[in-house]
Each structure stands twice: as C-alpha cells, then as structure tokens.
Design a protein around this motif. Structure first.
Motif, PDB file in Angstrom:
ATOM      1  N   VAL A 371      65.386  42.875  -9.590  1.00  0.00           N
ATOM      2  CA  VAL A 371      63.991  43.236  -9.343  1.00  0.00           C
ATOM      3  C   VAL A 371      63.585  42.994  -7.888  1.00  0.00           C
ATOM      4  N   ARG A 372      64.000  41.863  -7.321  1.00  0.00           N
ATOM      5  CA  ARG A 372      63.588  41.472  -5.967  1.00  0.00           C
ATOM      6  C   ARG A 372      64.638  41.733  -4.899  1.00  0.00           C
ATOM      7  N   GLY A 373      65.886  41.866  -5.290  1.00  0.00           N
ATOM      8  CA  GLY A 373      66.933  42.117  -4.297  1.00  0.00           C
ATOM      9  C   GLY A 373      67.990  41.028  -4.305  1.00  0.00           C
ATOM     10  N   ARG A 374      69.214  41.424  -3.928  1.00  0.00           N
ATOM     11  CA  ARG A 374      70.349  40.498  -3.971  1.00  0.00           C
ATOM     12  C   ARG A 374      70.323  39.465  -2.841  1.00  0.00           C
ATOM     13  N   ARG A 375      69.974  39.896  -1.640  1.00  0.00           N
ATOM     14  CA  ARG A 375      70.196  39.053  -0.465  1.00  0.00           C
ATOM     15  C   ARG A 375      69.360  37.787  -0.467  1.00  0.00           C
ATOM     16  N   ILE A 376      68.061  37.915  -0.664  1.00  0.00           N
ATOM     17  CA  ILE A 376      67.196  36.741  -0.584  1.00  0.00           C
ATOM     18  C   ILE A 376      67.495  35.768  -1.714  1.00  0.00           C
ATOM     19  N   VAL A 377      67.736  36.297  -2.912  1.00  0.00           N
ATOM     20  CA  VAL A 377      68.052  35.432  -4.057  1.00  0.00           C
ATOM     21  C   VAL A 377      69.388  34.730  -3.831  1.00  0.00           C
ATOM     22  N   GLY A 378      70.389  35.478  -3.365  1.00  0.00           N
ATOM     23  CA  GLY A 378      71.698  34.890  -3.133  1.00  0.00           C
ATOM     24  C   GLY A 378      71.682  33.830  -2.043  1.00  0.00           C
ATOM     25  N   ALA A 379      70.976  34.083  -0.963  1.00  0.00           N
ATOM     26  CA  ALA A 379      70.947  33.133   0.149  1.00  0.00           C
ATOM     27  C   ALA A 379      70.237  31.841  -0.239  1.00  0.00           C
ATOM     28  N   ILE A 380      69.102  31.964  -0.915  1.00  0.00           N
ATOM     29  CA  ILE A 380      68.368  30.766  -1.344  1.00  0.00           C
ATOM     30  C   ILE A 380      69.197  29.944  -2.327  1.00  0.00           C
ATOM     31  N   GLY A 381      69.799  30.614  -3.286  1.00  0.00           N
ATOM     32  CA  GLY A 381      70.609  29.905  -4.269  1.00  0.00           C
ATOM     33  C   GLY A 381      71.802  29.215  -3.647  1.00  0.00           C
ATOM     34  N   LEU A 382      72.457  29.882  -2.708  1.00  0.00           N
ATOM     35  CA  LEU A 382      73.646  29.319  -2.084  1.00  0.00           C
ATOM     36  C   LEU A 382      73.302  28.101  -1.230  1.00  0.00           C
ATOM     37  N   ALA A 383      72.252  28.206  -0.432  1.00  0.00           N
ATOM     38  CA  ALA A 383      71.870  27.084   0.428  1.00  0.00           C
ATOM     39  C   ALA A 383      71.378  25.897  -0.399  1.00  0.00           C
ATOM     40  N   GLY A 384      70.484  26.160  -1.337  1.00  0.00           N
ATOM     41  CA  GLY A 384      69.944  25.075  -2.143  1.00  0.00           C
ATOM     42  C   GLY A 384      70.989  24.429  -3.033  1.00  0.00           C
ATOM     43  N   GLY A 385      71.838  25.238  -3.648  1.00  0.00           N
ATOM     44  CA  GLY A 385      72.872  24.693  -4.515  1.00  0.00           C
ATOM     45  C   GLY A 385      73.886  23.864  -3.758  1.00  0.00           C
ATOM     46  N   THR A 386      74.242  24.293  -2.555  1.00  0.00           N
ATOM     47  CA  THR A 386      75.205  23.545  -1.742  1.00  0.00           C
ATOM     48  C   THR A 386      74.660  22.171  -1.368  1.00  0.00           C
ATOM     49  N   ILE A 387      73.438  22.140  -0.875  1.00  0.00           N
ATOM     50  CA  ILE A 387      72.842  20.864  -0.456  1.00  0.00           C
ATOM     51  C   ILE A 387      72.735  19.901  -1.634  1.00  0.00           C
ATOM     52  N   ALA A 388      72.281  20.391  -2.774  1.00  0.00           N
ATOM     53  CA  ALA A 388      72.130  19.531  -3.950  1.00  0.00           C
ATOM     54  C   ALA A 388      73.480  18.995  -4.431  1.00  0.00           C
ATOM     55  N   THR A 389      74.518  19.831  -4.391  1.00  0.00           N
ATOM     56  CA  THR A 389      75.837  19.392  -4.842  1.00  0.00           C
ATOM     57  C   THR A 389      76.418  18.338  -3.911  1.00  0.00           C
ATOM     58  N   VAL A 390      76.245  18.513  -2.614  1.00  0.00           N
ATOM     59  CA  VAL A 390      76.713  17.510  -1.659  1.00  0.00           C
ATOM     60  C   VAL A 390      76.027  16.163  -1.927  1.00  0.00           C
ATOM     61  N   LEU A 391      74.745  16.194  -2.188  1.00  0.00           N
ATOM     62  CA  LEU A 391      74.009  14.959  -2.463  1.00  0.00           C
ATOM     63  C   LEU A 391      74.474  14.322  -3.770  1.00  0.00           C
ATOM     64  N   MET A 392      74.858  15.132  -4.744  1.00  0.00           N
ATOM     65  CA  MET A 392      75.340  14.595  -6.014  1.00  0.00           C
ATOM     66  C   MET A 392      76.580  13.719  -5.818  1.00  0.00           C
ATOM     67  N   PHE A 393      77.490  14.143  -4.935  1.00  0.00           N
ATOM     68  CA  PHE A 393      78.689  13.361  -4.668  1.00  0.00           C
ATOM     69  C   PHE A 393      78.405  12.127  -3.815  1.00  0.00           C
ATOM     70  N   ALA A 394      77.244  12.097  -3.176  1.00  0.00           N
ATOM     71  CA  ALA A 394      76.945  11.014  -2.244  1.00  0.00           C
ATOM     72  C   ALA A 394      76.153   9.870  -2.860  1.00  0.00           C
ATOM     73  N   VAL A 395      75.600  10.058  -4.061  1.00  0.00           N
ATOM     74  CA  VAL A 395      74.735   9.034  -4.663  1.00  0.00           C
ATOM     75  C   VAL A 395      75.295   8.621  -6.025  1.00  0.00           C
ATOM     76  N   ALA A 396      74.692   7.601  -6.616  1.00  0.00           N
ATOM     77  CA  ALA A 396      75.095   7.115  -7.932  1.00  0.00           C
ATOM     78  C   ALA A 396      73.853   6.948  -8.801  1.00  0.00           C
ATOM     79  N   GLY A 397      74.081   6.601 -10.080  1.00  0.00           N
ATOM     80  CA  GLY A 397      72.957   6.368 -10.978  1.00  0.00           C
ATOM     81  C   GLY A 397      72.217   7.646 -11.330  1.00  0.00           C
ATOM     82  N   TRP A 398      70.931   7.492 -11.665  1.00  0.00           N
ATOM     83  CA  TRP A 398      70.162   8.662 -12.102  1.00  0.00           C
ATOM     84  C   TRP A 398      70.012   9.730 -11.012  1.00  0.00           C
ATOM     85  N   PRO A 399      69.971   9.372  -9.695  1.00  0.00           N
ATOM     86  CA  PRO A 399      69.900  10.455  -8.688  1.00  0.00           C
ATOM     87  C   PRO A 399      71.116  11.386  -8.748  1.00  0.00           C
ATOM     88  N   MET A 400      72.282  10.852  -9.103  1.00  0.00           N
ATOM     89  CA  MET A 400      73.471  11.701  -9.222  1.00  0.00           C
ATOM     90  C   MET A 400      73.274  12.738 -10.332  1.00  0.00           C
TER      91      MET A 400
END
Length: 523
Positions: A371-400
């Motif tokens: 409906v909205r287009g591939r590029r903007i959805v793909g770029a937002i998802g890729l950037a946000g998902g990458t940052i969140a995954t990196v943080l998951m490996f860096a923390v412990a407990g409930w933040p992980m």
C-alpha cells in the motif's frame, strides 16, 4: 482438499440502504451483477460465492453464501470473511487489515495456500541445524569457532538453489519444487544417524541446500500467481508459514534435554514433512506465467539486457544483510546457553515469547509494502531491527527479552518489503536463475558473517562486539534501499520487465496475470 460446507451469512439492513447494497462489492471480493438483486464473484478467493437481496417494506435481507478456495488454511479465514459479509453497508472500498490489498482470484488463493503448506517444510529444515548446533557441539566436543565453520559450510548448499532455479526456468517450477521438498526432508532426517560432526555437516549441507531451493521457488511461484497489489502480502504469508515450521522445530527442542544424544530425535521428525510434500505434489499446478512462455527463446543479449544493475544491486544488499542476520540468528541459542545459562526449555520459552510477536511486523510489513511502498518500509524495518538486535546481545535480564521482541517486530517489516524484490525485478525466463544466484550470494554473506562472529566471539569471550560490527553492514543497506532501489509496489511484472509483455501482456484489470481474474480455481 476442502472438507467443509458452504457458509451462509444473513444480515438485515434498513430499507434506505438499498442503493448501496445494489452496488457490487469491491472490498474482500470483486462482484459482478448476475441479474436482479443477485451478485457473483468476478474475483475473490472462493470456490463458490453468491449474494442475494430480498427487499421488504422496511428492511433489506442480504444473504451471502461462500466457500473458500484456500486449502488447509481455510479455518483461519472463514471467521473474518463471515464478519466482513455482516458489516454495515458502508464497505465497498474498505479492505480489512487481514485481507489482501488486491483480492486474489480462486486459483491464486488455492496456489498460495499450497505454497504456505510447503513453506512449513522449508522453515523446519532451515532452522534445524541452527536450533540444535549447540547440543551437537556438546556431544562432539566442538568449539564456537567450529560451530561457525559448520554453519558456514552448510551454506554451500545454496548451489542447489541455483541449479534448481536454472531447471525451473527451463522445465517449469512445479517438479523441481516438489523434488527439493522431498530431498530436504530425507537429508535432514539422516542427520540423526551422524557418527561425527563431518557427517552431520554433509547431510545438512544437502538438506539446507534443497530447502533453500524450495524457498526460492516458492517465492517465484507466488509472485507469478498473485495480483500486482498483493505480492508483498502473499510473501508475508509464506514467511509466516515458514516461521511456523521453524517454530515447530523450537517446540520439540526440549527433546535435546533428554540426554546427550536427545537432539537426534529432532532430526527424525523432519521425515513427517514428506507427507506435506506429497499432498502439495498432487494438487499444485504449474505456474501460469511459465506455461505462457513461447517455445522459442529470445537471444542471450535480449534476455540479459538491463538486468545486470538490478542483479548487482540486490546481490550487494543481500550479501551485506546476511553478514549480520545469519550470525545474529544462528548463534542466538549458543549465546543464550553459554552466556546466559539458559536450559533447552528456557531457550524454547525465550524463542517463542520473543519471536512470535514478529508476526505483527511481518503481516504489517506485507500490507504496508503493497500500500505504501517497498523502500520506506524496508529501510525503516532494517535499521530499527538491526539496532534492536545488537542491543539484545549487549544486555541481560528483562531488557534482553524486550529488545528481542522489538527487534523481531520492527525487523519483521523488512522481510516482505525487501524479500519480494527477488522475483519482481527479473523476467519469467530468468526469474528462477536470478533468485537462485541471489540466494547463493546471500549465503556467501552468511558464511562470512558466521566465520567472523564465531572466531571473534571465541577470542573476545562475548557475542556482543562482533554482532555490533556486522550490524554496520545491515545499516548501510538501509541507506542503499532508500537511495538506489526501485519502487515496485502496484506495478505489474510486465511493467517491471517489458520483455514479459511479449509472452502475456497485462490485461489492466489490477491483476498481474494476463489470465482473466475469473479463471477457474486450481484442480
């Protein structure tokens, strides 16, 4: 394939709504008038559909009878369609979030249901080694570096995907897909008999290669069968089905806790996939687009002209994303077991609770990408998902746990938005080969990331640092998507690949196919 009766839905509306009710529906079904106050489906996922109006003095009784053309998964959609047909009359242009943005015809719905069933096999086989490698390593005395090497070596099976793609372009999609599905189940199950790590690696190289080929061809057939406005939506359903198959592997992971050799039972279960492959093999038709190809092939220059840039663009992006995504996914169980002290049961709980919400992102990503287009959805998802995954490996407990959930949901947007580019940007005669080649290049990125992260994690004693380094590659792709990728949403495959117009011009009805939207359902 259908074991349910037609569903009858009745609704009573006020008399002043008659004019609205007499207009053909254009929401979850495209109707055409069949005389009087009788309407039938011009395009919709139905084996049977009709709507009738009975006009009274003060009210109008609307009766809709339908039978879905969605094999095996129909029970998930009967309720939503029933609710849609009971909605108030202000509904002609309203398409609910769960429905395809561009309604499927009966054949497309049937084929998509079969592809989703086959994706269960792809998902289970594809995640089998990932989920069990830490337990395999415990039995065979392998280090993290050894695990990374094994996970990288089995990626060489992507050569099978390339070969299957070439065969599919020459001889059809159907039989290579069924053969790869059966081979994936058989070779995966042979891992249960492996006497050492080398033999296990060999069996899973063949299994993962056949599974990769299966996934590639499933995506190709899906793009060739569904309407232009629902390709990302269809891809999201296929990904969800593969995720369900992967989830089934997670469900049985506690078998690994039954003893040092308990992980072997998880490989035996892969044989059950043969039944699914046999069912699909009996009902899946050949791709309509492949069947329309003329007997005479164009010259090599005509076949490849204009596609090299697209190939290199997608190959570069796929390689860089895989450098990050493969180790982040493949090493998660070892990270949880070794660095966080999780048992197999707790790993299962973590995976299910944090990965299941990713379905929200995948479904939303498929719809938004159409409906909205591939590029903007793909770029937002890729950037946000990458940052969140990196943080998951860096923390412990409930933040992980929290960052894992966020990474799954946001990263899920990327899967259909960018995954659908592979079959979209190449013509029918090259679609299988190009998809197989891109799979192979992506696997090279996976191997590079796995070897790097595995060996660096051995030296540093932690996954956080090497995962963060590989995350830079994925963030670079988010920028590349915005500045260099073409927008393909709502564009027919003939428009994206003009050489296909010779084989079957777009009929302009909103469907990708040159076949009529009212074409009959699958056999």
């Amino acid at each position: 394939m259908h074991h349910y009766r037609a569903v009858l839905v009745s609704a009573v509306h006020p008399r002043d709504a008659l004019d609205e009710l007499r207009a053909p529906r254009t929401d979850v079904v495209i109707e055409r008038a069949a005389g009087g106050d009788h309407f039938v489906s011009a395009r919709g996922p139905f084996k049977q559909y009709e709507r009738r109006l009975e006009v009274g003095d003060d009210s109008v009784t609307e009766t809709t009878q339908f039978r879905l053309s969605i094999p095996f998964w129909w029970f998930l959609f009967v309720g939503p369609y029933r609710a849609a047909f009971r909605r108030p009359v202000d509904r002609r242009a309203h398409r609910p979030w769960w429905a395809p943005p561009d309604p499927l015809d009966a054949r497309a719905a049937s084929v998509l249901g079969l592809l989703c069933l086959l994706s269960l096999v792809d998902g289970y086989v594809g995640t089998l080694l990932t989920q069990t490698v830490t337990y395999v390593a415990a039995e065979f005395g392998a280090s993290r570096g050894d695990q990374g090497t094994v996970l990288a070596i089995v990626r060489a099976g992507a050569l099978i995907a390339l070969a299957a793609g070439v065969l599919a372009d020459r001889h059809g999609r159907r039989w290579p897909m069924i053969a790869c599905g059966a081979a994936a189940c058989v070779f995966a199950s042979l891992g249960a008999l492996a006497p050492n790590l080398a033999v296990l690696t060999a069996t899973q190289l063949a299994a993962i290669g056949a599974g990769s080929a299966l996934g590639v061809l499933i995506a190709v057939v899906s793009a060739e069968e569904v309407p232009r406005g629902s390709r990302a939506y269809a891809f999201s359903l296929i990904v969800m089905s593969a995720a369900l198959g992967a989830g089934m592997c997670v469900w049985v992971l506690p078998l690994a806790d039954t003893g040092t050799r308990g992980w072997r039972w998880i490989y035996v279960i892969a044989l059950l996939g043969l039944a699914l492959v046999a069912i699909v093999g009996r009902h899946l038709p050949e791709s309509r687009r492949f069947e329309r190809l003329p007997a005479t092939e164009p010259s090599p220059q005509t076949r490849t002209a204009g596609h090299q840039r697209r190939l290199w663009l997608l190959a570069s992006a796929g390689f860089l994303v895989a450098v990050f995504a493969a180790p982040a996914f493949q090493f998660q169980n070892d990270f949880l077991r070794e660095d966080r002290g999780f048992s197999a049961a707790r790993i299962t709980l973590f995976t299910l609770l944090t990965s299941t919400p990713a379905a929200i992102g995948i479904v939303a990503g498929g719809r938004l990408a159409d409906v909205r287009g591939r590029r903007i959805v793909g770029a937002i998802g890729l950037a946000g998902g990458t940052i969140a995954t990196v943080l998951m490996f860096a923390v412990a407990g409930w933040p992980m746990w929290a960052w894992s959930v966020i990474g799954g949901i946001v990263g899920g947007l990327t899967v259909p938005a960018l995954g659908v580019y592979r079959p979209e940007l190449f013509p029918t005669r090259l679609r299988g080969k190009a998809a197989g080649l891109l799979e192979l290049i992506g696997v090279c990125g996976s191997a590079a990331g796995l070897i790097f992260v595995g060996h660096v994690a051995d030296r540093w004693g932690s996954f956080a640092g090497p995962i963060a380094i590989t995350g830079i590659a994925a963030l670079a792709v988010a920028v590349l998507v915005l500045v260099a990728f073409p927008e393909t949403a709502q564009r027919s495959l003939e428009e994206l690949n003009p050489e296909d117009a010779v084989d079957g011009p777009d009929d302009g009805d909103g469907d990708d196919d040159s076949v009529s939207a009212a074409s009959p359902a699958s056999p």
